[in-house]
Design an enzyme around this catalytic site. Structure first.
Site, mmCIF file in Angstrom:
data_model
loop_
_atom_site.group_PDB
_atom_site.id
_atom_site.type_symbol
_atom_site.label_atom_id
_atom_site.label_comp_id
_atom_site.label_asym_id
_atom_site.label_seq_id
_atom_site.Cartn_x
_atom_site.Cartn_y
_atom_site.Cartn_z
ATOM 1 N N GLN A 244 40.732 34.686 52.126
ATOM 2 C CA GLN A 244 41.827 35.590 51.871
ATOM 3 C C GLN A 244 41.591 37.227 51.888
ATOM 4 O O GLN A 244 42.577 37.782 51.744
ATOM 5 C CB GLN A 244 42.505 35.480 50.532
ATOM 6 C CG GLN A 244 41.769 35.813 49.288
ATOM 7 C CD GLN A 244 42.314 35.270 48.044
ATOM 8 O OE1 GLN A 244 42.224 33.935 47.759
ATOM 9 N NE2 GLN A 244 42.996 36.080 47.294
ATOM 10 N N ASP B 230 51.668 39.626 41.466
ATOM 11 C CA ASP B 230 51.382 38.983 42.764
ATOM 12 C C ASP B 230 52.669 38.302 43.427
ATOM 13 O O ASP B 230 52.488 37.122 43.250
ATOM 14 C CB ASP B 230 49.993 38.450 42.951
ATOM 15 C CG ASP B 230 48.737 39.449 42.720
ATOM 16 O OD1 ASP B 230 48.684 40.209 43.682
ATOM 17 O OD2 ASP B 230 48.420 39.275 41.798
ATOM 18 N N GLY C 54 45.540 41.044 31.732
ATOM 19 C CA GLY C 54 46.604 40.444 32.498
ATOM 20 C C GLY C 54 46.114 39.084 32.691
ATOM 21 O O GLY C 54 46.944 38.139 32.577
ATOM 22 N N HIS C 55 44.630 38.759 33.062
ATOM 23 C CA HIS C 55 44.338 37.485 33.379
ATOM 24 C C HIS C 55 44.405 36.642 32.088
ATOM 25 O O HIS C 55 44.646 35.447 32.000
ATOM 26 C CB HIS C 55 42.911 37.386 33.851
ATOM 27 C CG HIS C 55 42.682 37.865 34.912
ATOM 28 N ND1 HIS C 55 41.910 39.053 35.188
ATOM 29 C CD2 HIS C 55 43.010 37.603 36.315
ATOM 30 C CE1 HIS C 55 41.918 39.455 36.519
ATOM 31 N NE2 HIS C 55 42.887 38.471 37.190
HETATM 32 P P1 AMP Z 1 43.162 37.697 40.646
HETATM 33 O O1 AMP Z 1 42.153 37.590 39.702
HETATM 34 O O2 AMP Z 1 43.527 38.978 40.788
HETATM 35 O O3 AMP Z 1 43.433 36.780 41.932
HETATM 36 O O4 AMP Z 1 44.474 37.216 39.762
HETATM 37 C C1 AMP Z 1 44.501 35.971 39.129
HETATM 38 C C2 AMP Z 1 45.839 35.841 38.599
HETATM 39 O O5 AMP Z 1 45.894 36.898 37.640
HETATM 40 C C3 AMP Z 1 46.892 35.966 39.544
HETATM 41 O O6 AMP Z 1 47.902 35.040 39.358
HETATM 42 C C4 AMP Z 1 47.457 37.250 39.178
HETATM 43 O O7 AMP Z 1 48.810 37.538 39.715
HETATM 44 C C5 AMP Z 1 47.223 37.465 37.854
HETATM 45 N N1 AMP Z 1 47.290 38.758 37.498
HETATM 46 C C6 AMP Z 1 46.559 39.842 37.955
HETATM 47 N N2 AMP Z 1 46.849 40.966 37.052
HETATM 48 C C7 AMP Z 1 47.730 40.683 36.482
HETATM 49 C C8 AMP Z 1 48.492 41.221 35.329
HETATM 50 N N3 AMP Z 1 48.413 42.554 35.394
HETATM 51 N N4 AMP Z 1 49.395 40.858 34.605
HETATM 52 C C9 AMP Z 1 49.750 39.508 34.461
HETATM 53 N N5 AMP Z 1 48.855 38.741 35.791
HETATM 54 C C10 AMP Z 1 48.122 39.432 36.392
#
Ligand code: AMP
Length: 283
Positions: free
Chosen positions: A61, A152, A36-37
């Site tokens: 957060q 998110d 996803g990232h």
């Molecule tokens: P995080 O590391 O969880 O803070 O996420 C970093 C970024 O990756 C944020 O903009 C999240 O919304 C995005 N993100 C997390 N999981 C996914 C996913 N499954 N698909 C797309 N983007 C994601």
């Protein structure tokens, strides 16, 4: 791939890129990276000349200190993945680099109702922490384009508000990237690594419940549909915080649907000790 731990070092290099009129794409993350990232990195690479990813587990957060402590940290693998997928630079600061000990208290951000609905209601202070860290990162990286995940959605709305309210950020363009899912529909998340094999088998029920909302959506009172969806999740062994159908643009609850307003379903639910969130555009 360049790796920076200090603000002043990356700022120096960013100034050099700005002088050369390079378009800077920025992907903020908390690490423990998954596909996803990487889809955000790919979107940034396609739309910018230079892609920066930050990895920072932001303590402000996390409303639950246990959650912060248990947050997965996999920096070596993260750097490997980012290099493999063509990220140009990584900003990996320590906590004191982002929050200098002698700096004053964080400003208060006016996030309106976004702060008190859905995630805001269950995670007090969470979005103030998000707004503050993203603001600090934007001042450091000075991106032209920023990429956030639709997974998110409420965070995306908070960032849009942050950018609209601060003239320093008004030239930044934000892109929301669709949620990447496992083959069974489970939204990819760093927190999924904390699920047991049995929980991983159950976890796609959140996605199935969002599909159920989409399938059964009809004009009129939406309370019975939300209640039925919640009961489905409870039967599968989840402890839902909320199952909500909301106006897609404001994220305000929509008790009764006129058959036209674009709607999104959002779910937050515990499976064992792990709190999962997901959402889907319903119409
Ligand atoms: P995080 O590391 O969880 O803070 O996420 C970093 C970024 O990756 C944020 O903009 C999240 O919304 C995005 N993100 C997390 N999981 C996914 C996913 N499954 N698909 C797309 N983007 C994601």
């Amino acid at each position: 791939m360049r790796l920076y731990k200090n603000k002043s070092d990356i700022q120096g290099f960013i100034t050099h890129l700005k002088d050369k009129k390079r378009v800077i794409g920025f992907v903020p993350t908390m690490g423990a990276l998954h596909a996803g990232h990487i889809s955000l990195i790919q979107a940034a690479r396609q739309q910018s000349d230079f892609t920066v990813c930050s990895i920072f587990v932001n303590p402000t957060q996390f409303n639950d200190p246990g959650d912060l402590q248990k947050y997965p940290r996999t920096i070596e693998k993260d750097l490997y993945l980012l290099e493999l997928h063509g990220c140009d630079a990584v900003f990996y600061p320590g906590v004191e680099e982002i929050y200098p000990p002698n700096a004053g208290p964080a400003p208060h951000y006016n996030l309106g109702r976004l702060e008190s609905i859905l995630e805001g209601a269950y995670r007090p202070g969470h979005f103030q922490g998000v707004a503050d860290v993203v603001s600090r990162l934007f001042y450091t990286i000075r991106p032209d384009k920023v990429f956030f995940g639709q997974k998110d959605l409420q965070q995306c709305r908070v960032i849009e508000r942050l950018m609209a309210d601060n003239p320093d950020f008004e030239r930044i363009r934000m892109q929301m990237v669709p949620t990447l899912r496992e083959p069974g529909g489970l939204a990819m998340s760093s927190r999924n690594t904390r699920l047991s094999a049995e929980e991983l088998r159950k976890a796609p029920a959140i996605y199935q419940t969002l599909l159920y909302l989409k399938e059964h959506l009809a004009p009129g009172d939406l309370a019975p549909l939300q209640e039925a969806a919640k009961i489905r999740l409870i039967r599968e062994g989840f402890r839902p915080d909320y199952v909500s159908i909301v106006d897609t643009s404001t994220l305000e609850a929509c008790p009764s649907w006129n058959g036209q307003t674009p709607l999104t379903g959002l779910i937050a639910a515990y499976l064992g000790e792990v709190r999962l969130i997901d959402n889907m555009e319903l119409v």
